[in-house]
Motif scaffolding. Structure first.
Motif, PDB file in Angstrom:
ATOM      1  N   GLN A 104      -6.246  -8.930   0.744  1.00  0.00           N
ATOM      2  CA  GLN A 104      -5.812  -7.843   1.617  1.00  0.00           C
ATOM      3  C   GLN A 104      -6.144  -8.112   3.073  1.00  0.00           C
ATOM      4  O   GLN A 104      -5.318  -7.907   3.962  1.00  0.00           O
ATOM      5  CB  GLN A 104      -6.458  -6.527   1.177  1.00  0.00           C
ATOM      6  N   GLY A 156      -2.336  -4.664  -2.730  1.00  0.00           N
ATOM      7  CA  GLY A 156      -2.570  -4.103  -1.411  1.00  0.00           C
ATOM      8  C   GLY A 156      -1.653  -4.602  -0.319  1.00  0.00           C
ATOM      9  O   GLY A 156      -1.802  -4.198   0.846  1.00  0.00           O
ATOM     10  N   THR A 158       1.266  -4.868   2.257  1.00  0.00           N
ATOM     11  CA  THR A 158       2.124  -3.886   2.917  1.00  0.00           C
ATOM     12  C   THR A 158       3.582  -4.351   2.888  1.00  0.00           C
ATOM     13  O   THR A 158       3.890  -5.507   2.557  1.00  0.00           O
ATOM     14  CB  THR A 158       1.696  -3.692   4.374  1.00  0.00           C
ATOM     15  N   ASP A 283      -7.871   5.517  -2.700  1.00  0.00           N
ATOM     16  CA  ASP A 283      -7.335   4.553  -1.729  1.00  0.00           C
ATOM     17  C   ASP A 283      -6.102   3.845  -2.289  1.00  0.00           C
ATOM     18  O   ASP A 283      -5.948   2.630  -2.168  1.00  0.00           O
ATOM     19  CB  ASP A 283      -8.397   3.524  -1.334  1.00  0.00           C
ATOM     20  N   GLN A 285      -2.451   2.461  -2.730  1.00  0.00           N
ATOM     21  CA  GLN A 285      -1.366   1.960  -1.899  1.00  0.00           C
ATOM     22  C   GLN A 285      -0.147   1.716  -2.787  1.00  0.00           C
ATOM     23  O   GLN A 285      -0.250   1.064  -3.820  1.00  0.00           O
ATOM     24  CB  GLN A 285      -1.773   0.646  -1.208  1.00  0.00           C
ATOM     25  N   ASN A 318      -3.757   9.918  -1.285  1.00  0.00           N
ATOM     26  CA  ASN A 318      -4.160   8.586  -1.723  1.00  0.00           C
ATOM     27  C   ASN A 318      -5.060   8.595  -2.949  1.00  0.00           C
ATOM     28  O   ASN A 318      -5.752   7.613  -3.218  1.00  0.00           O
ATOM     29  CB  ASN A 318      -4.864   7.844  -0.575  1.00  0.00           C
ATOM     30  N   GLY A 349       2.099  -0.234  -7.409  1.00  0.00           N
ATOM     31  CA  GLY A 349       0.996   0.043  -6.492  1.00  0.00           C
ATOM     32  C   GLY A 349      -0.332  -0.159  -7.170  1.00  0.00           C
ATOM     33  O   GLY A 349      -0.418  -0.701  -8.285  1.00  0.00           O
ATOM     34  N   GLY A 351      -4.972   0.840  -6.696  1.00  0.00           N
ATOM     35  CA  GLY A 351      -6.085   1.407  -5.941  1.00  0.00           C
ATOM     36  C   GLY A 351      -7.379   1.078  -6.646  1.00  0.00           C
ATOM     37  O   GLY A 351      -7.439   0.196  -7.510  1.00  0.00           O
TER      38      GLY A 351
END
Length: 357
Positions: A104, A156, A158, A283, A285, A318, A349, A351
């Motif tokens: 990440q 993670g 983007t 958290d 994503q 989140n 996704g 987390g």
């Protein structure tokens, strides 16, 4: 004009073949190795990545491929975002996944930005993962080699990072990777897999934590009803789901159910008590956001674990609540580990598993 790509070259066979395949495809390829940590007294037994001898292997491969090769010193970033986090997570009674943090922050943030500053169009790695578009979003799907698939570690990324990243090994197997390496005469064609946490010598995290100043503090071992049934030498020597090393009363095997760092307490119980009807993931994503509560997704809470079908609902922006259809299918739910969500082979996704309330 050729498109320029920076390849993260660790010295292993995977990133080396990734570079070779991109040379074949007529990219303008630049190899970059990362100096992640100080590897003193580790060379004789270390099987991680990016140690000095690994960077020497990467340089040799770059010479054979006739591409430039540079080493970036990212020790400060790696220390802050990976090592310090690793140590802190254990102090909180959690079980970290440092490879996710490294990907990440160091590889797909720090290195990717450096690649773009060099005028590169793409960053490429030797991960086994496939970049796809799904419902108008960039995401990943599992690689052709399901046994080597590494999408679990990449949740993670983007949208911007995904748009500028190439995974040349997405459609080949590990065996084919080694065959290609042999065809190029690469010196690391038969090099062993990276098996360890790259900054922890001999995979001995307990000794590493002590060297980082984390001292053992003895405490009580209790069962789920609060009865004291033993003592331990320090909770950082244990993780949720662990069975070995528990000195407790009784004949039945006991497993760590919970670590309570504030009181230095281990809660233990039978195997059946490990299984959670529900747990929270923080958290989070999303590469492909879900729109409704109760969405059915496959959830994976350990690398190379078979994912299990779960109901996934948003508690806040989140934070996600996960309810396994069969709680035993996921085994121990360890706070600090990554929980990664899939629809079939498509990554949606992920987390971090939250501490119990």
């Amino acid at each position: 004009m050729k498109q320029k790509v920076v390849v993260a070259m660790s010295g292993g066979v995977d990133s080396s073949v990734a570079a070779a395949l991109l040379v074949e495809k007529d990219f303008d390829v630049i190899g970059i190795g990362l100096r992640l940590a100080d590897h003193h007294n580790m060379e004789s037994s270390h099987r991680g990545c990016c140690a000095p001898r690994d960077l020497a292997d990467a340089r040799s491969v770059a010479s054979i491929l006739n591409i430039p090769f540079y080493v970036m010193d990212v020790r400060d970033s790696f220390r802050t975002s990976v090592i310090d986090k690793f140590v802190n997570e254990y102090s909180l009674g959690r079980t970290p996944v440092p490879c996710v943090s490294c990907n990440q922050v160091v590889k797909f943030d720090y290195l990717a930005k450096r690649a773009l500053s060099l005028g590169a169009d793409f960053l490429a790695t030797g991960h086994y993962a496939k970049r796809i578009d799904h419902f108008g979003r960039h995401t990943l799907s599992r690689a052709a080699d399901k046994l080597k698939d590494q999408t679990y570690f990449l949740f993670g990324m983007t949208q911007l990072q995904l748009s500028h990243t190439l995974f040349p090994l997405s459609d080949i197997t590990k065996e084919q990777t080694r065959e290609i390496a042999h065809s190029y005469g690469l010196p690391n064609a038969d090099k062993d897999e990276s098996q360890e946490i790259c900054f922890v010598p001999n995979d001995d995290y307990r000794t590493f934590l002590k060297e980082e100043g984390e001292m053992d503090i003895p405490g009580q071992i209790i069962n789920s009803t609060g009865e004291v049934i033993g003592e331990h030498s320090g909770f950082k020597n244990y993780t949720v789901g662990q069975r070995r090393g528990l000195d407790v009363m009784g004949n039945e095997p006991k497993y760590v159910l919970e670590i309570i760092p504030d009181t230095h307490t281990l809660v233990v119980g039978n195997r059946e008590e490990l299984y959670e009807e529900s747990f929270e993931v923080e958290d989070v994503q999303w590469s492909v956001p879900i729109k409704e509560s109760g969405h059915k997704l496959l959830v994976q809470v350990r690398h190379q674990q078979k994912p299990a079908m779960c109901s996934v609902s948003a508690l806040s922006k989140n934070v996600i609540k996960v309810m396994p259809e069969n709680p035993s299918s996921l085994g121990a739910i360890s706070p600090g580990q990554a929980a990664v969500f899939y629809d079939g082979d498509i990554l949606y996704g992920g987390g971090w598993i939250a501490n119990k309330n």
